[in-house]
Design an enzyme around this catalytic site. Sequence first.
Site, short mmCIF file in Angstrom:
data_model
loop_
_atom_site.label_atom_id
_atom_site.label_comp_id
_atom_site.label_asym_id
_atom_site.label_seq_id
_atom_site.Cartn_x
_atom_site.Cartn_y
_atom_site.Cartn_z
N TYR A 31 0.84 -1.19 0.00
CA TYR A 31 0.00 0.00 0.00
C TYR A 31 0.87 1.24 0.00
CZ TYR A 31 1.04 1.10 4.88
OH TYR A 31 1.69 1.46 6.04
N LYS A 147 6.60 -2.01 1.91
CA LYS A 147 5.43 -1.37 2.54
C LYS A 147 4.23 -2.30 2.43
CE LYS A 147 3.31 3.22 2.99
NZ LYS A 147 3.43 3.35 4.44
N LEU A 203 11.45 0.96 6.83
CA LEU A 203 10.90 1.47 5.58
C LEU A 203 11.66 2.75 5.24
CD1 LEU A 203 8.52 1.00 3.54
CD2 LEU A 203 7.41 2.90 4.72
C1 LIG Z 1 6.96 1.69 9.39
C2 LIG Z 1 7.01 3.01 8.70
N1 LIG Z 1 8.17 3.69 8.68
C3 LIG Z 1 8.26 4.89 8.09
C4 LIG Z 1 7.16 5.49 7.49
C5 LIG Z 1 7.31 6.83 6.85
O1 LIG Z 1 7.26 6.69 5.45
P1 LIG Z 1 6.77 7.86 4.50
O2 LIG Z 1 7.63 9.04 4.78
O3 LIG Z 1 6.96 7.32 3.14
O4 LIG Z 1 5.34 8.12 4.85
C6 LIG Z 1 5.94 4.81 7.47
C7 LIG Z 1 4.77 5.41 6.82
O5 LIG Z 1 3.67 4.96 6.93
C8 LIG Z 1 5.86 3.54 8.08
O6 LIG Z 1 4.71 2.85 8.08
#
Ligand SMILES: Cc1ncc(COP(=O)(O)O)c(C=O)c1O
Length: 278
Positions: A31, A147, A203
């Site tokens: 997602y 993700k 992530l």
């Molecule tokens: C586990 C995790 N880490 C980091 C992030 C931050 O990612 P982004 O900056 O792409 O929203 C998210 C975003 O949902 C996340 O679920």
Amino acid sequence: MLVYLNGEFVPQAEARISVDDRGFLFADGVYEVVRVYDGRPFLMDAHLRRMRQGLHALRIDDPGVDGLAAIAERLLDENRLRSGDATIYIQITRGAAPRAHVFPPAGTPPTVYVAAKPFQPHPPEYHRDGVAALTVPDTRWSRCDIKSVSLLANVLAKQAAKEAGAFEALFVRDGIVLEGSHSNVFAVYDGALVTYPACNYILNGITRQKVFDLAGQLGIPVVEAPIPLDRLFTASEVFLSGTTTEIMPVTRVDGREIGDGRPGPVTQRLQRAYRESI
Ligand SMILES: Cc1ncc(COP(=O)(O)O)c(C=O)c1O
């Protein structure tokens, strides 16, 4: 509210997925959440790039990620979200097939769902005064770079944070602070940013990457290195980055003050630069 499901724009109440969908049965999918400011999706290309990488890693056929930006634009129009705050949610699963762990027969179409919804921004004092965080053991698998919609550990962590009166939970694995349940974590030492290296244990946030760009423009050094939990408490500043979190100062971790307990100057410079980049 109109949503997109498998090639059609339908009222959300009429959108139907099969109970055999592998997203439902196995959390077998990926997602993305894209922030929309004043009707314009922010960093859409980067989100779609990460989605392609996730599909590739999970060996799910790309059902047409190239076309998702146009679908999102149409949803913003149809749902009258061309002003104010909104988010785009995109989910792709391995599709519907009788339940079996092995992949479904070749040619099983992935399920593609896109929704655009109004977004209620966080109370302004969160960004102005900072928030509290709670550390929790990282019980997730070791492909956190994907993700995946498999978010149970994140759900439990965020709930634990909420019940402790904190905004975010910080995952700690082998004594190292990795990231939040829905955000990345940065600490500031001697004016330089330190954050865990992009690898399979976190992530690589799109906002994290944006922070790297902004820090470069502002002449703020960035170091990708592990932050042991005891060292986190000696940081002059800590902040979170994320699509809906944006750049959020953390002023308390596990009830202990970070720095002087107020958002620091490096975080505030980055917050301003982030706002200006939107
Ligand atoms: C586990 C995790 N880490 C980091 C992030 C931050 O990612 P982004 O900056 O792409 O929203 C998210 C975003 O949902 C996340 O679920």
